[in-house]
Write an enzyme that holds these catalytic residues in place. Structure first.
Site, PDB file in Angstrom:
ATOM      1  N   VAL A   1       0.838  -1.207   0.000  1.00 49.16           N
ATOM      2  CA  VAL A   1       0.000   0.000   0.000  1.00 49.16           C
ATOM      3  C   VAL A   1       0.872   1.256   0.000  1.00 49.16           C
ATOM      4  O   VAL A   1       0.656   2.197  -0.776  1.00 49.16           O
ATOM      5  CB  VAL A   1      -0.944  -0.010   1.222  1.00 49.16           C
ATOM      6  CG1 VAL A   1      -1.683   1.318   1.350  1.00 49.16           C
ATOM      7  CG2 VAL A   1      -1.925  -1.161   1.120  1.00 49.16           C
TER       8      VAL A   1
ATOM      9  N   ARG B   1       0.390 -14.822   0.685  1.00 46.65           N
ATOM     10  CA  ARG B   1      -0.131 -14.727   2.052  1.00 46.65           C
ATOM     11  C   ARG B   1      -1.600 -15.158   2.064  1.00 46.65           C
ATOM     12  O   ARG B   1      -2.395 -14.695   1.269  1.00 46.65           O
ATOM     13  CB  ARG B   1       0.022 -13.301   2.580  1.00 46.65           C
ATOM     14  CG  ARG B   1       1.469 -12.931   2.862  1.00 46.65           C
ATOM     15  CD  ARG B   1       1.602 -11.493   3.254  1.00 46.65           C
ATOM     16  NE  ARG B   1       1.174 -10.592   2.191  1.00 46.65           N
ATOM     17  CZ  ARG B   1       1.105  -9.272   2.320  1.00 46.65           C
ATOM     18  NH1 ARG B   1       1.417  -8.703   3.460  1.00 46.65           N
ATOM     19  NH2 ARG B   1       0.722  -8.527   1.313  1.00 46.65           N
TER      20      ARG B   1
ATOM     21  N   LYS C   1     -14.152   1.163   4.802  1.00 48.55           N
ATOM     22  CA  LYS C   1     -13.154   0.290   4.185  1.00 48.55           C
ATOM     23  C   LYS C   1     -13.394  -1.167   4.567  1.00 48.55           C
ATOM     24  O   LYS C   1     -13.485  -2.047   3.713  1.00 48.55           O
ATOM     25  CB  LYS C   1     -11.749   0.733   4.617  1.00 48.55           C
ATOM     26  CG  LYS C   1     -10.641  -0.260   4.356  1.00 48.55           C
ATOM     27  CD  LYS C   1     -10.489  -0.541   2.861  1.00 48.55           C
ATOM     28  CE  LYS C   1      -9.788  -1.848   2.590  1.00 48.55           C
ATOM     29  NZ  LYS C   1      -8.379  -1.822   2.595  1.00 48.55           N
TER      30      LYS C   1
ATOM     31  N   LYS D   1      -8.272 -11.215   6.779  1.00 48.49           N
ATOM     32  CA  LYS D   1      -7.928 -10.380   7.943  1.00 48.49           C
ATOM     33  C   LYS D   1      -9.008  -9.323   8.195  1.00 48.49           C
ATOM     34  O   LYS D   1      -9.407  -9.099   9.346  1.00 48.49           O
ATOM     35  CB  LYS D   1      -6.562  -9.758   7.641  1.00 48.49           C
ATOM     36  CG  LYS D   1      -6.257  -8.427   8.227  1.00 48.49           C
ATOM     37  CD  LYS D   1      -4.845  -8.018   7.879  1.00 48.49           C
ATOM     38  CE  LYS D   1      -4.744  -6.934   6.840  1.00 48.49           C
ATOM     39  NZ  LYS D   1      -5.217  -5.626   7.192  1.00 48.49           N
TER      40      LYS D   1
ATOM     41  N   ARG E   1      -6.287  -3.028  -5.405  1.00 48.23           N
ATOM     42  CA  ARG E   1      -6.168  -4.483  -5.539  1.00 48.23           C
ATOM     43  C   ARG E   1      -4.764  -4.815  -6.008  1.00 48.23           C
ATOM     44  O   ARG E   1      -4.237  -4.134  -6.895  1.00 48.23           O
ATOM     45  CB  ARG E   1      -7.150  -5.015  -6.592  1.00 48.23           C
ATOM     46  CG  ARG E   1      -8.595  -4.878  -6.216  1.00 48.23           C
ATOM     47  CD  ARG E   1      -9.470  -4.987  -7.451  1.00 48.23           C
ATOM     48  NE  ARG E   1      -9.177  -3.909  -8.388  1.00 48.23           N
ATOM     49  CZ  ARG E   1      -9.700  -3.783  -9.607  1.00 48.23           C
ATOM     50  NH1 ARG E   1     -10.525  -4.688 -10.053  1.00 48.23           N
ATOM     51  NH2 ARG E   1      -9.383  -2.764 -10.393  1.00 48.23           N
TER      52      ARG E   1
ATOM     53  N   CYS F   1      -5.834  -9.186   2.698  1.00 45.81           N
ATOM     54  CA  CYS F   1      -6.912  -8.258   3.069  1.00 45.81           C
ATOM     55  C   CYS F   1      -8.194  -8.954   3.502  1.00 45.81           C
ATOM     56  O   CYS F   1      -8.655  -8.760   4.626  1.00 45.81           O
ATOM     57  CB  CYS F   1      -7.195  -7.316   1.903  1.00 45.81           C
ATOM     58  SG  CYS F   1      -5.859  -6.142   1.655  1.00 45.81           S
TER      59      CYS F   1
HETATM   60  C1  UDX Z   1      -8.888  -6.593  -1.961  1.00 52.20           C
HETATM   61  C2  UDX Z   1      -9.944  -5.550  -2.379  1.00 52.20           C
HETATM   62  O1  UDX Z   1     -10.493  -5.937  -3.636  1.00 52.20           O
HETATM   63  C3  UDX Z   1      -9.328  -4.171  -2.437  1.00 52.20           C
HETATM   64  O2  UDX Z   1     -10.329  -3.217  -2.768  1.00 52.20           O
HETATM   65  C4  UDX Z   1      -8.756  -3.882  -1.039  1.00 52.20           C
HETATM   66  O3  UDX Z   1      -8.322  -2.622  -0.880  1.00 52.20           O
HETATM   67  C5  UDX Z   1      -7.686  -4.907  -0.713  1.00 52.20           C
HETATM   68  O4  UDX Z   1      -8.307  -6.197  -0.726  1.00 52.20           O
HETATM   69  P1  UDX Z   1      -6.943  -7.940  -3.146  1.00 52.20           P
HETATM   70  O5  UDX Z   1      -6.654  -8.537  -1.802  1.00 52.20           O
HETATM   71  O6  UDX Z   1      -5.801  -7.460  -3.973  1.00 52.20           O
HETATM   72  O7  UDX Z   1      -7.913  -6.666  -2.985  1.00 52.20           O
HETATM   73  O8  UDX Z   1      -7.710  -9.061  -3.957  1.00 52.20           O
HETATM   74  P2  UDX Z   1      -9.069  -9.233  -4.772  1.00 52.20           P
HETATM   75  O9  UDX Z   1      -8.848  -8.995  -6.206  1.00 52.20           O
HETATM   76  O10 UDX Z   1     -10.157  -8.461  -4.149  1.00 52.20           O
HETATM   77  O11 UDX Z   1      -9.322 -10.811  -4.558  1.00 52.20           O
HETATM   78  C6  UDX Z   1      -9.343 -11.368  -3.242  1.00 52.20           C
HETATM   79  C7  UDX Z   1      -9.538 -12.862  -3.266  1.00 52.20           C
HETATM   80  O12 UDX Z   1     -10.857 -13.201  -3.664  1.00 52.20           O
HETATM   81  C8  UDX Z   1      -8.609 -13.645  -4.182  1.00 52.20           C
HETATM   82  O13 UDX Z   1      -8.122 -14.768  -3.494  1.00 52.20           O
HETATM   83  C9  UDX Z   1      -9.494 -14.094  -5.326  1.00 52.20           C
HETATM   84  O14 UDX Z   1      -9.070 -15.319  -5.902  1.00 52.20           O
HETATM   85  C10 UDX Z   1     -10.824 -14.265  -4.607  1.00 52.20           C
HETATM   86  N1  UDX Z   1     -12.001 -14.132  -5.478  1.00 52.20           N
HETATM   87  C11 UDX Z   1     -12.266 -12.949  -6.089  1.00 52.20           C
HETATM   88  C12 UDX Z   1     -12.890 -15.210  -5.619  1.00 52.20           C
HETATM   89  O15 UDX Z   1     -12.676 -16.281  -5.057  1.00 52.20           O
HETATM   90  N2  UDX Z   1     -14.009 -15.041  -6.384  1.00 52.20           N
HETATM   91  C13 UDX Z   1     -14.306 -13.871  -7.007  1.00 52.20           C
HETATM   92  O16 UDX Z   1     -15.353 -13.791  -7.673  1.00 52.20           O
HETATM   93  C14 UDX Z   1     -13.399 -12.785  -6.874  1.00 52.20           C
END
Ligand code: UDX
Length: 466
Positions: free
Chosen positions: A37, A356, A233, A292, A176, A289
């Site tokens: 971040v 992670r 958030k 947690k 993301r 994210c």
């Molecule tokens: C997330 C939020 O999207 C972001 O706005 C925030 O600030 C930080 O956390 P990120 O952790 O980078 O971002 O991942 P994201 O793209 O949201 O995916 C999270 C998890 O969900 C991944 O493991 C992904 O495989 C899973 N996922 C996502 C699914 O299992 N199904 C879905 O339809 C979408």
């Protein structure tokens, strides 16, 4: 390590390099915590014309940044960081005394990892606040960007000596991994929560270039009180995680009732009130994210006397999503001992090297603990996964991972997994079973694979589950 102070930097760079590059330096900003971040924030704020100094106590990390080495993979970040440091708008240091005195705004981007009970551990936030209090000038605005529980600002402002000379705001990140720079420079929304007019104006100044560039685009600049921004958030991430767990529950019902969860998602997603995003069932969500933040919100809810059951259930369904796929693999292989499993994808999602809380790594762990030999492939996250699981064997491409395997699992949504060449696979794999833990294979490919003698299992799909 010594580095130039911000005032030295400004006098050296302001009028010369930045002016010749056609930029007007807007504000002097410090960012503390050069993790995902913080570094993205520092690079993005310098890219929109601010003079930014990034601070981290980890000297190796700072040396790496000076040598254009990122501590993680993030598409486009390295190149933009190089542009900004070359232009003199971005600098790094390890000493608070070099970063804070000249800063008009300080963004706190330190980690808030989960404690054993799910609560966010805020010790790094407190340490950063105490150090800012010691070194920052009067009128400085301190911004919580790290994800913190609702109400943290009260503690933070106390550590900053009350509201007397330093102002506090919350400006949560929504980036993301994999699209972090674009999410910051072209956001869907910016949220600024503060009870201070000075902080509100300062953050308007910070974000004015983005507000201007987003004119005519779908974008919202939302100003709230500080507690609301903190909660918004956590609430956003919990909602997204809830969508995924909802679909994983639907997947279980589809498997039992003979329906197809991908089609159910298509129907649901066509309703603009629901929308098509985050409706993909699979082996569950991971990353630093969602797990947690949902746990932290459940903890906050409970500690405020509110019912956390819904949030706890979201986490329980997520765990069940992983275990369901693991059980399917066990059923197919009979015993794991003596078997080899190829696993495609190790990162918690595509376009990152982050493992992670990765469901893919967790699946490998269960397979290895059960006695299987696991050969994993991932375009970015192999090394990181192997650090967590020393017994994991790494393969250079999906077909090497499949070679001699009794079963192949798709565990992360890398686009390459949808492009698997079934004929090539058939030539190298030992068993004839594919478990598509992310429903990546298109229907026609599943049908073709079946004609070639493969059993293909999706998640929540008609094919082969029952
Ligand atoms: C997330 C939020 O999207 C972001 O706005 C925030 O600030 C930080 O956390 P990120 O952790 O980078 O971002 O991942 P994201 O793209 O949201 O995916 C999270 C998890 O969900 C991944 O493991 C992904 O495989 C899973 N996922 C996502 C699914 O299992 N199904 C879905 O339809 C979408």
């Amino acid at each position: 390590m010594h580095c130039q102070s911000l005032p030295e930097l400004i006098s050296e760079h302001d009028s010369t390099r930045a002016a010749s590059a056609g930029w007007t330096l807007l504000m002097r900003i410090a960012v503390v915590g050069m993790g995902h971040v913080g570094l993205v924030t520092a690079v993005a704020l310098s890219a929109i014309g601010h003079n930014v100094i990034g601070l981290d106590s980890d000297e190796d990390r700072i040396i790496g940044l000076f040598n254009a080495q990122l501590p993680f993979y993030e598409p486009g970040l390295k190149e933009e960081m190089a542009r900004q440091t070359f232009a003199g708008r971005l600098w790094f240091c390890t000493s608070p005394a070099d970063a804070y005195p000249a800063a008009e705004v300080v963004f706190i981007c330190v980690g808030t990892p989960p404690d054993e009970n799910g609560a966010a551990n805020l010790i790094a936030v407190e340490r950063a606040a105490l150090s800012i209090y010691e070194h920052a000038s009067d009128g400085c605005v301190v911004v919580e960007k790290s994800t913190v529980p609702c109400g943290t600002h009260q503690r933070l402002s106390r550590a900053l000596g009350g509201y007397s000379r330093i102002y506090v705001a919350s400006n949560p990140e929504f980036l993301r991994e994999g699209t972090a720079l674009m999410d910051t420079l072209e956001p869907s929304r910016i949220v600024v929560g503060t009870n201070s007019e000075s902080a509100r104006l300062a953050l308007r100044g910070v974000y004015q270039p983005i507000i201007d560039s987003m004119e005519g685009e779908p974008f919202a600049y939302i100003e709230t009180d500080i507690a609301t921004a903190e909660l918004a958030k956590n609430a956003s991430n919990a909602m997204l995680a809830t969508k995924i767990s909802f679909m994983n529950l639907m997947a279980r019902i589809c498997e039992a009732g003979g329906a197809d969860v991908t089609k159910v998602a298509e129907v649901m997603g066509a309703d603009p009130r629901i929308g098509p995003a985050f409706l993909d069932a699979g082996i569950g969500f991971g990353g630093f994210c969602f797990p947690k933040d949902v746990a932290a919100l459940a903890y906050t809810a409970q500690s405020l006397g509110c019912d956390p059951d819904l949030l706890n259930e979201v986490l329980a369904i997520n765990q069940d999503a992983l275990l369901t796929v693991f059980e399917r693999i066990k059923t197919e292989l009979w015993h794991l001992q003596g078997k080899q499993v190829g696993v495609l994808g190790l990162a918690f999602k595509p376009d990152t090297d982050d493992t992670r809380f990765s469901p893919a790594v967790e699946l490998c762990r269960l397979l290895i603990e059960g006695g299987a030999t696991v050969v994993g492939w991932d375009p970015q996250a192999g090394k990181s996964a192997q650090t967590e699981l020393p017994d994991l064997i790494l393969a250079g491409d999906p077909y090497i991972a499949a070679e001699g395997s009794d079963l192949l699992v798709i565990a992360t949504e890398w686009p390459e997994t949808a492009d698997l060449d079934i004929d090539r696979l058939a030539g190298v794999i030992k068993g004839r079973t594919i478990v598509d833990g992310r429903n990546m294979l298109p229907d026609w490919k599943v049908s073709y694979a079946e004609t070639q003698g493969f059993k293909v299992f999706g998640v929540g799909r008609l094919c082969e589950w029952n």
